[in-house]
Design a protein around this motif. Structure first.
Motif, mmCIF file in Angstrom:
data_model
loop_
_atom_site.group_PDB
_atom_site.id
_atom_site.type_symbol
_atom_site.label_atom_id
_atom_site.label_comp_id
_atom_site.label_asym_id
_atom_site.label_seq_id
_atom_site.Cartn_x
_atom_site.Cartn_y
_atom_site.Cartn_z
ATOM 1 N N ILE A 231 53.407 -47.566 -59.613
ATOM 2 C CA ILE A 231 53.708 -46.211 -60.067
ATOM 3 C C ILE A 231 55.075 -45.787 -59.544
ATOM 4 N N GLY A 232 55.737 -44.907 -60.276
ATOM 5 C CA GLY A 232 57.052 -44.446 -59.848
ATOM 6 C C GLY A 232 57.555 -43.308 -60.705
ATOM 7 N N THR A 233 58.753 -42.848 -60.389
ATOM 8 C CA THR A 233 59.328 -41.715 -61.101
ATOM 9 C C THR A 233 60.671 -42.077 -61.714
ATOM 10 N N LEU A 234 60.964 -41.423 -62.828
ATOM 11 C CA LEU A 234 62.237 -41.579 -63.533
ATOM 12 C C LEU A 234 62.774 -40.178 -63.833
ATOM 13 N N ALA A 235 63.999 -39.927 -63.440
ATOM 14 C CA ALA A 235 64.633 -38.634 -63.710
ATOM 15 C C ALA A 235 65.893 -38.841 -64.532
ATOM 16 N N ALA A 236 66.096 -37.958 -65.504
ATOM 17 C CA ALA A 236 67.314 -37.967 -66.323
ATOM 18 C C ALA A 236 67.827 -36.543 -66.398
ATOM 19 N N SER A 237 69.130 -36.357 -66.175
ATOM 20 C CA SER A 237 69.627 -34.983 -66.115
ATOM 21 C C SER A 237 71.086 -34.870 -66.528
ATOM 22 N N TRP A 238 71.381 -33.736 -67.165
ATOM 23 C CA TRP A 238 72.761 -33.333 -67.421
ATOM 24 C C TRP A 238 73.141 -32.168 -66.496
ATOM 25 N N ALA A 239 72.429 -32.039 -65.385
ATOM 26 C CA ALA A 239 72.648 -30.904 -64.491
ATOM 27 C C ALA A 239 73.081 -31.321 -63.093
ATOM 28 N N TYR A 240 73.496 -32.585 -62.918
ATOM 29 C CA TYR A 240 73.993 -33.039 -61.623
ATOM 30 C C TYR A 240 75.496 -32.765 -61.596
ATOM 31 N N THR A 241 75.839 -31.526 -61.296
ATOM 32 C CA THR A 241 77.218 -31.065 -61.485
ATOM 33 C C THR A 241 78.190 -31.543 -60.422
ATOM 34 N N ALA A 242 77.704 -31.825 -59.221
ATOM 35 C CA ALA A 242 78.621 -32.189 -58.138
ATOM 36 C C ALA A 242 79.002 -33.660 -58.169
ATOM 37 N N LYS A 243 78.037 -34.521 -58.525
ATOM 38 C CA LYS A 243 78.296 -35.956 -58.464
ATOM 39 C C LYS A 243 77.281 -36.693 -59.328
ATOM 40 N N GLU A 244 77.711 -37.762 -59.959
ATOM 41 C CA GLU A 244 76.795 -38.584 -60.749
ATOM 42 C C GLU A 244 75.817 -39.303 -59.839
ATOM 43 N N ASP A 245 74.572 -39.406 -60.278
ATOM 44 C CA ASP A 245 73.554 -40.177 -59.564
ATOM 45 C C ASP A 245 73.052 -41.250 -60.510
ATOM 46 N N ASN A 246 73.164 -42.498 -60.094
ATOM 47 C CA ASN A 246 72.745 -43.628 -60.918
ATOM 48 C C ASN A 246 71.930 -44.589 -60.060
ATOM 49 N N SER A 247 71.096 -44.028 -59.184
ATOM 50 C CA SER A 247 70.432 -44.820 -58.152
ATOM 51 C C SER A 247 69.008 -45.212 -58.520
ATOM 52 N N THR A 248 68.568 -46.295 -57.888
ATOM 53 C CA THR A 248 67.196 -46.773 -58.036
ATOM 54 C C THR A 248 66.718 -47.260 -56.668
ATOM 55 N N ILE A 249 65.503 -46.874 -56.286
ATOM 56 C CA ILE A 249 64.901 -47.331 -55.043
ATOM 57 C C ILE A 249 63.613 -48.068 -55.388
ATOM 58 N N ILE A 250 63.468 -49.276 -54.862
ATOM 59 C CA ILE A 250 62.254 -50.074 -55.053
ATOM 60 C C ILE A 250 61.529 -50.166 -53.716
ATOM 61 N N TYR A 251 60.276 -49.761 -53.691
ATOM 62 C CA TYR A 251 59.477 -49.787 -52.466
ATOM 63 C C TYR A 251 58.490 -50.944 -52.540
ATOM 64 N N GLY A 252 58.695 -51.965 -51.697
ATOM 65 C CA GLY A 252 57.857 -53.152 -51.728
ATOM 66 C C GLY A 252 57.081 -53.373 -50.450
ATOM 67 N N GLU A 253 56.239 -54.361 -50.487
ATOM 68 C CA GLU A 253 55.390 -54.730 -49.358
ATOM 69 C C GLU A 253 56.218 -55.152 -48.145
ATOM 70 N N LYS A 254 57.301 -55.905 -48.369
ATOM 71 C CA LYS A 254 58.092 -56.457 -47.276
ATOM 72 C C LYS A 254 59.440 -55.773 -47.093
ATOM 73 N N ALA A 255 59.872 -55.008 -48.082
ATOM 74 C CA ALA A 255 61.204 -54.416 -47.996
ATOM 75 C C ALA A 255 61.369 -53.276 -48.987
ATOM 76 N N MET A 256 62.400 -52.487 -48.749
ATOM 77 C CA MET A 256 62.811 -51.436 -49.678
ATOM 78 C C MET A 256 64.220 -51.771 -50.151
#
Length: 343
Positions: A231-256
């Protein structure tokens, strides 16, 4: 073999991505360009020594073209792509590939019937940090994937589109959807690619809160569940006025894994045993950088034609990523979790 290419639509995505990247490919001749704004077509034609058209049907009829890029408003992606495929031309279509599952099916069928390539311009798969993360996940180094969060947002297309605040992006009859179609569908495609898993359920909240005078979404938040139970979340926005965000975080058993989240390192692996590995893999393509970075989409498309191989993001792949966005819209309308397995 030199391929004759035409670009249909000479707006910003063609100006900053398709045309310069075709020009940099030694196997390509940009033979023709087309835009309903004649001045825009003429300017591009002059720059790339091509022939200008204002009617794409006339272009397809008059020119000996091997392949086209379809860089048009979303509602035209399917009909123009289908016309090009029926004319015996390979197609690279911008995202989202269509405005419905039915349109996507017709595009796929046209490509198969005519024996031509259909590729959708999802460039996130080609980013170095994303490819390295996929390698780490496939190797088992991260262990079982528990969750993720992925986001794509910036200040809006008015700072990027050729028509600024008057852009088709803000017109629902032409755009179909807003930030979800512009940005969210990219991340839907990326997370499918990284996890090598398909999503079965989506719940969404979609709002128009940042842009005045439009009825397309400018903020969207999705919750997704995959076949494997991730399970996870996805966000899309035209309201990030200060800086672009193009990040992804994967949370795993052994590492992030933190992708495009650190300003100095495009991938940071934080292991459960305390080890931290930082990767410098080059910058992700950004609207701010114009031609300084490459999407690799064009080169991959040309290689698939020359080598007669299936593009990484073919019509079926594009349809699966589109289905997540369509499912999110259904979730909003019904105020229920929507099952994607019926799509």
């Amino acid at each position: 073999m030199i391929l004759n290419i035409a670009v249909i639509g000479c707006g910003s995505i063609a100006k900053y991505r398709h045309l310069p990247e075709y020009a940099q490919n030694k196997h390509v001749n940009i033979a023709a360009v087309c835009d309903i704004v004649g001045e825009r077509a003429e300017k591009a034609a002059l720059q790339y020594d091509a022939k200008a058209y204002t009617d794409y049907k006339e272009l397809l009829k008059s020119e000996k073209i091997d392949a086209v890029s379809v860089c048009l408003p979303n509602y035209l992606h399917a009909p123009v792509s289908i016309d090009a495929l029926n004319a015996g031309v390979h197609v690279l279509c911008e995202k989202p590939m269509a405005t419905s599952e039915e349109e996507a099916d017709k595009m796929i069928e046209a490509a198969e019937r005519n024996g031509k390539k259909l590729m959708i311009g999802h460039n996130q798969r080609f980013v170095a940090s994303h490819q390295k993360a996929k390698e780490l996940i496939e190797s088992g180094a991260i262990g079982k994937i528990y969750s993720f969060r992925t986001a794509f947002g910036h200040g809006g297309p008015e700072g990027w589109s050729a028509d600024g605040k008057d852009s088709w992006f803000f017109q629902k009859d032409k755009a179909f959807i807003g930030a979800m179609g512009d940005l969210g569908v990219h991340k839907a495609d990326l997370i499918r690619y990284l996890l090598q898993d398909e999503f079965v359920e989506v719940g969404a909240f979609v709002e128009t809160s940042a842009k005045e005078g439009t009825d397309v979404d400018d903020n969207a938040a999705l919750i997704l569940k995959s076949k494997k139970g991730t399970i996870g979340t996805l966000a899309a926005s035209w309201a990030y006025t200060a800086k672009e965000d193009n990040s992804t975080i994967i949370y795993g058993e052994k590492a992030m894994l933190r992708l495009e989240d650190d300003p100095a390192y495009s991938l940071v692996a934080q292991y459960a045993n305390g080890e931290v590995v930082k990767y410098e893999l080059g910058a992700i393509q950004s609207n701010d950088e114009g031609g300084q970075t490459t999407t690799h989409v064009i080169d991959h498309f040309i290689e698939s034609i020359q080598n007669d191989t299936t593009p990484l993001i073919n019509g079926e792949e594009g349809k699966k990523s589109l289905a997540i966005i369509l499912g999110a819209l259904e979730s909003v309308q019904t105020k229920r979790i929507y099952s994607l397995e019926k799509l």
